[in-house]
Design an enzyme around this catalytic site. Structure first.
Site, short mmCIF file in Angstrom:
data_model
loop_
_atom_site.label_atom_id
_atom_site.label_comp_id
_atom_site.label_asym_id
_atom_site.label_seq_id
_atom_site.Cartn_x
_atom_site.Cartn_y
_atom_site.Cartn_z
N ASP A 105 0.86 -1.19 0.00
CA ASP A 105 0.00 0.00 0.00
C ASP A 105 0.89 1.23 0.00
O ASP A 105 1.96 1.24 0.62
CB ASP A 105 -0.93 0.04 1.21
N GLU A 139 0.89 5.76 -0.14
CA GLU A 139 0.21 7.05 -0.12
C GLU A 139 0.97 7.96 -1.06
O GLU A 139 2.20 7.87 -1.18
CB GLU A 139 0.18 7.64 1.30
N HIS A 165 -6.01 5.07 5.57
CA HIS A 165 -5.31 5.97 4.65
C HIS A 165 -3.87 6.23 5.08
O HIS A 165 -3.29 7.26 4.72
CB HIS A 165 -6.06 7.29 4.49
N ASP A 178 -3.36 0.24 6.06
CA ASP A 178 -4.10 -0.32 4.92
C ASP A 178 -3.46 -1.60 4.40
O ASP A 178 -4.15 -2.55 4.00
CB ASP A 178 -4.17 0.72 3.79
#
Length: 451
Positions: A6, A8, A144, A149
């Site tokens: 994951d 960001e 998030h 996540d």
């Protein structure tokens, strides 16, 4: 081994945005084998709305390593493992793009937990990470954020492994499977059921609106070609996320598909089509009768749903053509708007005026010359009848252009005599445009059109 990933980011597409955080959970299907996470300095400012969503601020990443510094470690964790993520194409496009920038070439098999969720747990109201984890009571420790996540995705994937009675995971990993490349919201059955024939296909969004129209010689092959590769650009990534369903219209030939595509782009104006959406500044000769009963030819821009007696692209071409008609058929330049009403009509070649502009010549006499001029003009335009194979046994296809104007196309019984009047009843009329005329004109001279 599976690498559950994951990230960001600072935005929605890799080529103009950076990664701010990454987490990788190496998982053997039963337990966590290795765990890596780090903040990353993206090298560009983090937008305020991203900070609001993730909690990651510019201050937090100021002292974090750039992606190039952590790329060797990330590549070593991913290169021999299956890349797993929720909406995998997004994460994979970012990670692969930035690894390439750092000198590493990632070529991993991929698994998407959104797609797998639809197959293994059908019928859920939502397959977003938050909603599907809530449904299975999987806690997310930091929504998030990459680690929270990724850990939740790993637990969800473990649940999928336990419940995969239809071997969806093995099927997605098969060498010939294209499923890992498909948009996350597109049911794979719709792609599998596409026929390998010519036609026009439509991509629809969540509300059913057409967002893209394309033509194909082979519908299955062409649609699949949209989903290969890992283009990190914003438009492609947004495009893939938008696609929720596919419909299509088969055609007997590729030329018919080209024509129908052009008609549908003009009709639907889909947001992701860029070609054929230019404004067509075509002109035309328009015929009307004035209050005194004289037929008048006027050059005007073509209007939607209008029916000029002849069309052309450049104004200078129209003026040259009209002067030829005036000279050859002794038309009045005043009544054709090439001279002002208050001027003296001397004709284009200073010929004797017949007096129509002064209402001295009978309208019927003058109008006969105007109609002769129009008839001559139309006779110079090509007529094309293209008869080919049909969609079904016992029928043929036909494309018809008459005197430079595209009439339409369709299918007629094989036993029918191939004369225009009989065939026309079976054809569907379509509006013409420059693209269609350009496709058909080469056939008028016996040259094969390049499709």
């Amino acid at each position: 081994m599976y690498a559950i990933v994951d990230i960001e980011t600072t935005g929605g597409h890799a080529s103009a945005n950076g990664i701010t955080e990454i987490a990788i959970y190496v998982y053997d299907g039963r337990e966590l084998v290795q765990h890596y996470e780090t903040l990353v300095n993206p090298g560009i400012p983090i937008p305020y709305y991203i900070t609001t969503l993730t909690g990651i601020s510019n201050e937090m990443v100021a002292d974090a390593p750039p992606f190039s510094a952590v790329a060797p470690m990330i590549f070593s964790l991913l290169k021999d493992n299956i890349f797993v993520a929720h909406n995998v194409n997004f994460d994979y496009s970012f990670v692969r793009y930035h690894l390439q920038e750092a000198g590493f070439d990632l070529q991993s098999k991929k698994l998407c937990t959104v797609r797998l969720g639809r197959k293994i747990f059908p019928g859920l109201p939502s397959y977003s990470l938050g909603n599907i984890c809530r449904h299975f009571q999987i806690p997310i420790n930091g929504r998030h954020r990459a680690a929270g996540d990724a850990e939740a995705t790993m637990k969800l994937f473990g649940l999928m492994l336990q419940n995969d009675t239809s071997n969806a995971i093995a099927g997605a990993l098969k060498g010939g499977s294209k499923e890992q490349f498909l948009p996350p919201n597109l049911p794979p059955e719709q792609v599998k059921l596409l026929p390998s024939i010519p036609g026009v296909y439509y991509f629809h969004d969540q509300k059913g609106k057409v967002v893209y129209v394309g033509k194909a010689r082979d519908l299955k092959k062409r649609v699949n070609s949209h989903f290969t590769g890992n283009n990190p650009g914003r438009q492609r990534q947004n495009f893939l996320r938008t696609i929720h369903s596919i419909t299509y219209q088969p055609t007997a030939t590729e030329l018919m598909a080209c024509i129908l595509e052009s008609v549908e782009i003009k009709r639907l104006w889909p947001p992701y089509n860029t070609s054929q959406k230019h404004v067509e500044f075509r002109y035309g000769f328009y015929l009307f009768e004035d209050q005194s009963g004289y037929l008048r030819l006027a050059i005007e821009k073509r209007r939607k749903h209008s029916h000029p007696v002849h069309s052309f692209n450049m104004l200078v071409d129209g003026h040259r053509m009209l002067r030829t008609l005036i000279r050859e058929f002794e038309l009045c330049p005043i009544l054709c708007f090439l001279q002002k009403e208050e001027g003296t009509c001397a004709g284009i070649t200073a010929q004797t005026c017949h007096g129509a502009c002064k209402r001295e010549e009978e309208p019927a006499v003058y109008n006969a010359r105007v109609m002769a001029a129009i008839g001559y003009l139309q006779q110079q335009q090509p007529s094309v009848t293209i008869i080919d194979k049909g969609l079904q046994p016992g029928e043929k296809s036909c494309i018809l252009m008459e005197k430079g104007k595209f009439y339409g196309m369709g299918y007629f019984p094989e036993h029918l005599e191939t004369d225009h009047l009989a065939i026309r009843e079976y054809l569907t009329p379509y509006p013409e445009n420059e693209t269609i005329i350009g496709l058909l004109r080469p056939y008028a001279s016996g040259v094969s059109a390049e499709l």
